[in-house]
Design an enzyme around this catalytic site. Structure first.
Site, PDB file in Angstrom:
ATOM      1  N   HIS A 199       4.589   0.575  -9.643  1.00 53.11           N
ATOM      2  CA  HIS A 199       3.310   0.100  -9.124  1.00 53.11           C
ATOM      3  C   HIS A 199       3.361   0.252  -7.608  1.00 53.11           C
ATOM      4  O   HIS A 199       4.339  -0.132  -6.972  1.00 53.11           O
ATOM      5  CB  HIS A 199       3.086  -1.359  -9.527  1.00 53.11           C
ATOM      6  CG  HIS A 199       1.862  -1.949  -8.894  1.00 53.11           C
ATOM      7  ND1 HIS A 199       0.658  -1.287  -8.879  1.00 53.11           N
ATOM      8  CD2 HIS A 199       1.649  -3.121  -8.238  1.00 53.11           C
ATOM      9  CE1 HIS A 199      -0.243  -2.029  -8.245  1.00 53.11           C
ATOM     10  NE2 HIS A 199       0.337  -3.133  -7.845  1.00 53.11           N
ATOM     11  N   ASN A 233      -2.667   0.482  -2.525  1.00 52.51           N
ATOM     12  CA  ASN A 233      -2.453  -0.238  -3.786  1.00 52.51           C
ATOM     13  C   ASN A 233      -3.766  -0.194  -4.566  1.00 52.51           C
ATOM     14  O   ASN A 233      -4.768  -0.748  -4.124  1.00 52.51           O
ATOM     15  CB  ASN A 233      -2.039  -1.674  -3.466  1.00 52.51           C
ATOM     16  CG  ASN A 233      -1.828  -2.548  -4.703  1.00 52.51           C
ATOM     17  OD1 ASN A 233      -2.410  -2.298  -5.752  1.00 52.51           O
ATOM     18  ND2 ASN A 233      -1.021  -3.582  -4.568  1.00 52.51           N
ATOM     19  N   CYS A 278      -2.111  -6.030 -12.596  1.00 51.67           N
ATOM     20  CA  CYS A 278      -1.703  -4.705 -12.108  1.00 51.67           C
ATOM     21  C   CYS A 278      -0.850  -3.946 -13.116  1.00 51.67           C
ATOM     22  O   CYS A 278      -0.585  -2.759 -12.925  1.00 51.67           O
ATOM     23  CB  CYS A 278      -0.943  -4.833 -10.801  1.00 51.67           C
ATOM     24  SG  CYS A 278      -2.023  -5.220  -9.411  1.00 51.67           S
TER      25      CYS A 278
END
Lengths: 326, 326
Positions: free
Chosen positions: A253, A283, A114
């Site tokens: 994030h 996400n 990520c």
């Protein structure tokens, strides 16, 4: 300071939308359950015929349009996705084709789950500063929907598909990466994973249907990340010679609503400084940070003269932070 | 010149050996067929319990041993494999764990298929030159055996498993990358591929058993690479200000015996300058170039004061070259 300039940003979303109300119906939950459990109102999902590289190319073209630049002016493409399009070749090859880059334009992948975008930004700055490239496209695209396990109550509801891109050039005075830190703690390597897709689990060596699906131990991630993040962030800010009050905009994030809220509170970051696009995007794996950065840029929160903090955790477990003077 | 110093090299091979005589028997070929068709006498193959990251860690420990350095002295790990161990997280996380790096040591992947090591070396040099890291481990490991299709007469016989690693620091005067070029031609993206492993082909979107296996159109690769390589190499050498006669040792990707012989002849590179480990290793995907570089270092052909040319083609199709002053 490593000189690098954010010339422009862009984003792309796939064609289909999936609201939490729709998910309540589809999965047989009581009305309101999915939103309450996930914090996501709306996620975007690729249709079966849409590919990760098409979405990446759309984001790259948005970034090019926002700077009035032709695709032919890119002299390096870095793909910074969380998951690949194929095991071989690199995803960058597919993006280069879909984006119509000049044949011969070099293209490779950087992967830190990520946090691939953050690692890719540091890599790009190093390449720009040492010659050979003048305009780099950095693109993150992820289709989490291809690996969501709908029987997993925790991990299935939070994800959305998407892509975002930035165009980078060498920075002028006062522009660039003021601090960067990435730390990998392999004790958390199995907290978030897709076991298939490479040499470990495959038809030759043995593979189960569940190996193709995303697995997450959210509690374990939260516990390890919460333990590490305060001193990590102190160390990062120490590199800048300033403290957190010098940050104008925080681009985290978009891991989960609770995770972002908890981190901001614990670290003493005022909520109004945090870019939060989670409720309308979910996400988006590696595409989350550049998509949030794009929203910060087009809304004027991240503009020349401001200082942005990119931060987050990734499968691995990796934690990362990057202070960017715009 | 981008300053970077090759501190040491190392390699590792998996536990099992597979000769071409054994393959003749296993596949029902006439004695001598496999060697004649592939040019490989002996390839090394991982046992079912051996993993890509274990092999990578063994190569890294060999490189550390050759420089009398502890694993704890590495401050960044870059994994530069052709294929990943899992779809998520990055292969670097697994290597960091297997190698026993200090928890927190940053780790990410760079992927340019068979040229991942070359791209990783350029990335590492950029990072070392722009601060934050003093000693980088760059590791390539591939287990082609996990995706070989034994019914493919051309692509199945040439591969071998293996890993190699280098330790890199900032270079002194006259040490570093004198020239680097990578070019990606997506018209060749399907010439070498493993279609499964990511978002394109998987149980959700549709996948067939053959999608997990390596597919190669060797003739198409050869044709496109042969067309591109002469002017590519002229351009690369022009960056150095010298011609090919200034190269002491050529470290090619060990793609195939015919490909290497043809390229050397066509490009005017004397055979005695070329490191050729193909017959005893096969094509080790991204591990080929660093394994050949290691052999050149331990045999004294690549030593301080000499100039090496790393070159090759990769799935993508990508062609690359790097001139390294040692």
């Amino acid at each position: 300071m490593i000189p690098v300039r954010l010339v422009s940003t862009g984003k792309a979303l796939p064609s289909e939308q999936l609201s939490s109300e729709q998910l309540d119906q589809r999965l047989g939950h009581a009305a309101g359950h999915t939103f309450k459990a996930s914090g996501v109102r709306l996620r975007h999902v690729a249709a079966a015929a849409e590919t990760q590289s098409q979405l990446a190319a759309a984001a790259l073209h948005d970034a090019l349009k926002n700077a009035s630049l032709p695709a032919s002016s890119i002299d390096l493409l870095i793909s910074a996705c969380g998951v690949q399009e194929q095991a071989l070749p690199s995803t960058a090859c597919f993006i280069a084709e879909q984006a119509g880059l000049k044949p011969g334009t070099p293209a490779f992948d950087v992967n830190a789950s990520c946090l691939s975008f953050m690692a890719g930004l540091r890599v790009a700055a190093g390449l720009l500063a040492t010659g050979g490239y003048t305009r780099i496209a950095l693109v993150s695209s992820d289709l989490a929907s291809r690996g969501v396990d709908w029987s997993e109550p925790e991990a299935s509801l939070i994800f959305g598909d998407g892509a975002a891109a930035v165009i980078l050039e060498k920075g002028g005075a006062g522009q660039g990466i003021r601090a960067f830190k990435l730390e990998t703690y392999p004790e958390g390597r199995s907290y978030c994973e897709i076991r298939a897709g490479g040499t470990r689990r495959n038809p030759r060596i043995g593979v189960e249907p569940g190996d193709f699906l995303f697995r997450m131990d959210g509690k374990a991630v939260f516990k390890l990340a919460s333990k590490l993040m305060p001193s990590f962030l102190s160390g990062l800010m120490a590199e800048t010679g300033d403290d957190l009050s010098s940050i104008d905009v925080v681009v985290p994030h978009q891991a989960s609503h609770l995770g972002m809220a908890h981190a901001a509170k614990r670290l003493g970051i005022p909520a109004e400084k945090v870019v939060d696009i989670y409720a309308t995007h979910g996400n988006q794996v590696a595409a989350s940070i550049p998509t949030a950065l794009h929203e910060a840029v087009i809304s004027g929160r991240a503009k020349p003269g401001t200082r942005a903090l990119l931060m987050g955790t990734a499968a691995g477990l990796t934690i990362g932070g990057l202070v960017l003077d715009l």
